[in-house]
Design a protein around this motif. Structure first.
Motif: not given
Length: 77
Positions: A25-43
């Motif tokens: 997913s990080k590789i794909k984000a870079r390929a799409l020129s995304c400057s960041y990724m976020t993910v949520g978890t239950h507290p």
């Protein structure tokens, strides 16, 4: 890029599948020129939070219903 509902079934945990999915997913984000990724978890999901932190995500928001982690795509590993 925001990742939603990423998890591995219990029998497959601890074998690198989740790590591989996040790294892809990080590789794909870079390929799409995304400057960041976020993910949520239950507290209360401390195991998932530790997992994402170990992969370079940083805690950004501690308000319920989810914790948010950002990964800066251009930051070196």
């Amino acid at each position: 890029m925001d990742m939603h509902h990423l998890f591995t079934e219990a029998p497959f945990r601890g074998h690198g599948a989740g790590h591989s999915l996040v790294e892809a997913s990080k590789i794909k984000a870079r390929a799409l020129s995304c400057s960041y990724m976020t993910v949520g978890t239950h507290p209360d999901n401390h195991k998932a939070q530790a997992f994402y932190e170990a992969l370079g995500f940083e805690r950004k928001d501690t308000h319920p219903p989810a914790l948010r982690f950002n990964y800066e795509a251009d930051r070196p590993k």
